[in-house]
Design a protein around this motif. Structure first.
Motif, short mmCIF file in Angstrom:
data_model
loop_
_atom_site.label_atom_id
_atom_site.label_comp_id
_atom_site.label_asym_id
_atom_site.label_seq_id
_atom_site.Cartn_x
_atom_site.Cartn_y
_atom_site.Cartn_z
N MET A 1 9.10 89.50 1.93
CA MET A 1 9.36 90.75 2.59
C MET A 1 8.84 90.66 4.02
SD MET A 1 8.19 94.61 1.54
CE MET A 1 8.84 94.51 -0.08
N HIS A 2 9.56 91.23 4.93
CA HIS A 2 9.18 91.22 6.34
C HIS A 2 7.88 92.00 6.52
CE1 HIS A 2 9.50 91.83 10.69
NE2 HIS A 2 10.23 90.71 10.66
N PRO A 3 6.98 91.51 7.40
CA PRO A 3 5.68 92.18 7.55
C PRO A 3 5.78 93.65 7.95
CG PRO A 3 5.65 90.04 8.62
CD PRO A 3 7.05 90.27 8.17
N SER A 4 6.74 94.00 8.81
CA SER A 4 6.84 95.40 9.23
C SER A 4 7.30 96.28 8.06
CB SER A 4 7.81 95.55 10.40
OG SER A 4 9.13 95.19 10.01
N ILE A 5 8.17 95.75 7.20
CA ILE A 5 8.62 96.51 6.04
C ILE A 5 7.47 96.66 5.04
CG2 ILE A 5 10.18 96.51 4.07
CD1 ILE A 5 12.24 95.14 5.85
N ALA A 6 6.71 95.60 4.84
CA ALA A 6 5.57 95.66 3.93
C ALA A 6 4.54 96.67 4.44
CB ALA A 6 4.93 94.29 3.78
N GLN A 7 4.33 96.68 5.75
CA GLN A 7 3.39 97.64 6.34
C GLN A 7 3.89 99.07 6.14
OE1 GLN A 7 2.88 97.12 10.53
NE2 GLN A 7 1.04 98.41 10.62
N ARG A 8 5.17 99.29 6.30
CA ARG A 8 5.74 100.62 6.12
C ARG A 8 5.65 101.06 4.65
NH1 ARG A 8 11.67 101.02 8.06
NH2 ARG A 8 10.76 99.42 9.35
N VAL A 9 5.88 100.12 3.73
CA VAL A 9 5.79 100.43 2.31
C VAL A 9 4.37 100.82 1.92
CG1 VAL A 9 5.92 99.40 0.00
CG2 VAL A 9 7.79 99.09 1.60
N THR A 10 3.37 100.09 2.42
CA THR A 10 1.98 100.43 2.11
C THR A 10 1.59 101.77 2.72
OG1 THR A 10 1.21 99.12 3.98
CG2 THR A 10 1.22 98.05 1.82
N ALA A 11 2.08 102.07 3.91
CA ALA A 11 1.80 103.36 4.53
C ALA A 11 2.42 104.50 3.72
CB ALA A 11 2.32 103.40 5.96
#
Length: 115
Positions: free
Chosen positions: A1-11
């Protein structure tokens, strides 16, 4: 998973957790009533003035009735029957109380033998 998508999912997960916590805190306030639970039985039309009663939890067809009034009346009866105290629930409560009383007697016997 792309880091920005993973960051958005965790947020988003953090926001969802905070929303659940805020909702629970809101309903703990005095005078605030929680919303009613969703019905257990769903009445769906199946054609030719025939209605199917579906258990919401399992998705299984419970019954079929002719006419909307008959179907909704039967759904209310089934929900009332589900809320009654059944033999199975009575047996479970009785066994839990027997277990608690047995544990309490065991504690008394243990401390009584050491005195």
């Amino acid at each position: 998973m792309h880091p920005s998508i993973a960051q958005r999912v965790t947020a988003l997960e953090g926001l969802r957790a905070r929303a659940r916590q805020a909702t629970a805190e809101f309903y703990q306030k005095p005078g605030v009533q929680p919303p009613p639970l969703a019905p257990l039985i769903i009445v769906r039309p199946s054609g030719n003035n025939t209605f199917t009663l579906i258990n919401r939890a399992t998705g299984a067809v419970v019954a079929e009735r002719f006419g909307h009034n008959n179907a909704t009346h039967h759904a209310r009866e089934l929900e009332a029957k589900a809320q009654q105290f059944s033999i199975k629930q009575f047996g479970r409560a009785l066994s839990l109380w027997a277990l608690r009383i047995g544990a309490l007697l065991a504690v008394f016997a243990f401390f009584g033998s050491h005195v």
